[in-house]
Design a protein around this motif. Structure first.
Motif, PDB file in Angstrom:
ATOM      1  N   ARG A   1      -8.662 -20.831  -2.758  1.00 55.47           N
ATOM      2  CA  ARG A   1      -8.565 -21.206  -1.348  1.00 55.47           C
ATOM      3  C   ARG A   1      -8.043 -19.998  -0.591  1.00 55.47           C
ATOM      4  N   GLN A   2      -8.608 -19.765   0.606  1.00 49.90           N
ATOM      5  CA  GLN A   2      -8.180 -18.640   1.431  1.00 49.90           C
ATOM      6  C   GLN A   2      -7.818 -19.150   2.820  1.00 49.90           C
ATOM      7  N   ASP A   3      -6.582 -18.877   3.236  1.00 47.82           N
ATOM      8  CA  ASP A   3      -6.112 -19.231   4.568  1.00 47.82           C
ATOM      9  C   ASP A   3      -5.776 -17.953   5.330  1.00 47.82           C
TER      10      ASP A   3
ATOM     11  N   GLY B   1      -3.277 -14.347   0.878  1.00 44.92           N
ATOM     12  CA  GLY B   1      -4.234 -13.944  -0.141  1.00 44.92           C
ATOM     13  C   GLY B   1      -4.936 -15.158  -0.722  1.00 44.92           C
ATOM     14  N   LEU B   2      -5.730 -14.916  -1.750  1.00 42.08           N
ATOM     15  CA  LEU B   2      -6.457 -15.991  -2.412  1.00 42.08           C
ATOM     16  C   LEU B   2      -5.507 -16.767  -3.338  1.00 42.08           C
TER      17      LEU B   2
ATOM     18  N   VAL C   1     -10.499 -13.847   7.839  1.00 41.55           N
ATOM     19  CA  VAL C   1      -9.928 -13.760   6.509  1.00 41.55           C
ATOM     20  C   VAL C   1      -8.461 -13.401   6.544  1.00 41.55           C
ATOM     21  N   GLY C   2      -7.890 -13.242   7.712  1.00 43.45           N
ATOM     22  CA  GLY C   2      -6.463 -12.951   7.760  1.00 43.45           C
ATOM     23  C   GLY C   2      -6.067 -12.548   9.162  1.00 43.45           C
TER      24      GLY C   2
ATOM     25  N   PRO D   1      -2.001  -9.874  -0.697  1.00 36.13           N
ATOM     26  CA  PRO D   1      -2.284 -10.513   0.594  1.00 36.13           C
ATOM     27  C   PRO D   1      -3.412  -9.863   1.368  1.00 36.13           C
ATOM     28  N   GLY D   2      -3.775  -8.637   1.026  1.00 38.60           N
ATOM     29  CA  GLY D   2      -4.869  -7.966   1.716  1.00 38.60           C
ATOM     30  C   GLY D   2      -4.401  -7.031   2.810  1.00 38.60           C
TER      31      GLY D   2
END
Lengths: 111, 114
Positions: free
Chosen positions: A36-38, A42-43, B4-5, B106-107
Motif C-alpha cells: 500500500r502506498q500513501d 513509503g511502501l 506518490v508523496g 520513504p522516497g
C-alpha cells in the motif's frame, strides 16, 4: 512481454463494501506481494506469498485478505473492516533473491 | 497522475548536473539493496541493485554506493535529464523465516530544472 498486470487502474467503492483488486503475472515468479502506498510514506507491506497456497501477513494486514490458488494470480480483497482503505495499491513479484517487479497499481477510492 | 508523496524530501537539480540521492537503511542483516524510480501514476521501476559484498556498482548513467559501516546507500545520476524527474526509493532486502523481506525507504522526489 512478461510482466505484472493490475486491474482496474481506478476503482471506486462505497464505504462498507468489500472490493477485490486483481494481480496477474506471467513471469513465472514464485513470490508475490501486495503493498500500500500513501502520500508522504513509503511502501508498506500488506501480504505476501512465497508459494502457491501459502501466504503471510505483512506489516499492515488488518482489514485485508488474499488468496494464492494459482502461481500467476494473487488477488487482494479490501474488506469493510479496513478503516482507511483509500490508497494506491501495488502488486509485485520476485524469483529467488532478485528485485521486485511491480505492476502499475490500482488507485482505490472509498467514499 | 497519481500522487506518490506530497511531503517527500525533494532534490532539485539543473539539467545536465549530477544528482546524488541518499538513503539510510536500518537492518544490519540486509544483504541486498535496490534503487527504484517511480513516475506519477506508475509502479516503481528497477534502476540498479547491489549486494553487500560490493561497495560500488555502475550502470548506464547511474552508480550505487554502499557503506555498510554507517548503513548508508546512495544513488548517483550523471548528466541528469528531464526524464529523470520522479520519486526514487531505496529498498533493503534480507532473508527471514518466510522468505525474502523487502523494506522501502520513504522516497526522494527528484526535480530536474531546465
Amino acid at each position: 512481454d512478461g510482466g505484472i498486470t493490475q486491474s482496474p487502474k481506478y476503482l471506486f467503492r462505497k464505504e462498507g463494501q468489500n472490493v477485490t483488486l486483481s494481480c496477474e503475472q506471467n513471469l513465472n515468479h514464485d513470490a508475490m506481494y501486495w503493498y500500500r502506498q500513501d502520500p508522504g510514506q513509503g511502501l508498506r507491506l500488506i501480504y505476501y506469498s512465497q508459494i502457491v497456497n501459502d501466504f503471510q501477513k505483512g506489516d499492515i494486514a488488518e482489514g485485508y485478505s488474499v488468496s494464492r490458488e494459482k502461481k500467476e494470480s494473487f488477488p487482494l480483497t479490501v474488506t469493510s473492516a479496513q478503516k482507511n482503505p483509500t490508497a494506491f495499491y501495488l502488486c509485485a513479484s520476485s524469483m529467488g533473491n532478485s528485485p521486485l517487479h511491480f505492476g502499475n497499481g490500482t488507485r482505490l477510492t472509498v467514499t | 497522475g497519481e500522487s506518490v508523496g506530497l511531503h517527500l524530501p525533494t532534490l532539485s537539480v539543473q539539467e545536465g548536473d549530477n544528482s546524488i540521492i541518499n538513503c539510510a537503511y536500518s537492518n544490519s542483516a540486509s544483504d541486498y539493496f535496490i534503487w527504484y524510480k517511480q513516475e506519477s501514476g506508475k509502479g516503481p521501476q528497477f534502476i540498479i541493485d547491489i549486494r553487500s559484498n560490493m561497495d560500488k556498482r555502475q550502470g548506464q548513467r547511474v552508480t550505487v554506493l554502499l557503506n555498510k559501516t554507517v548503513k548508508h546507500l546512495s544513488l548517483q545520476i550523471a548528466a541528469t535529464q528531464p526524464g529523470d524527474s520522479a520519486v526514487y526509493f531505496c529498498a533493503e532486502n534480507y532473508l527471514h523465516n518466510y522468505g525474502q523481506n523487502f523494506v522501502f525507504g520513504p522516497g526522494t522526489r527528484l526535480s530536474v530544472l531546465p
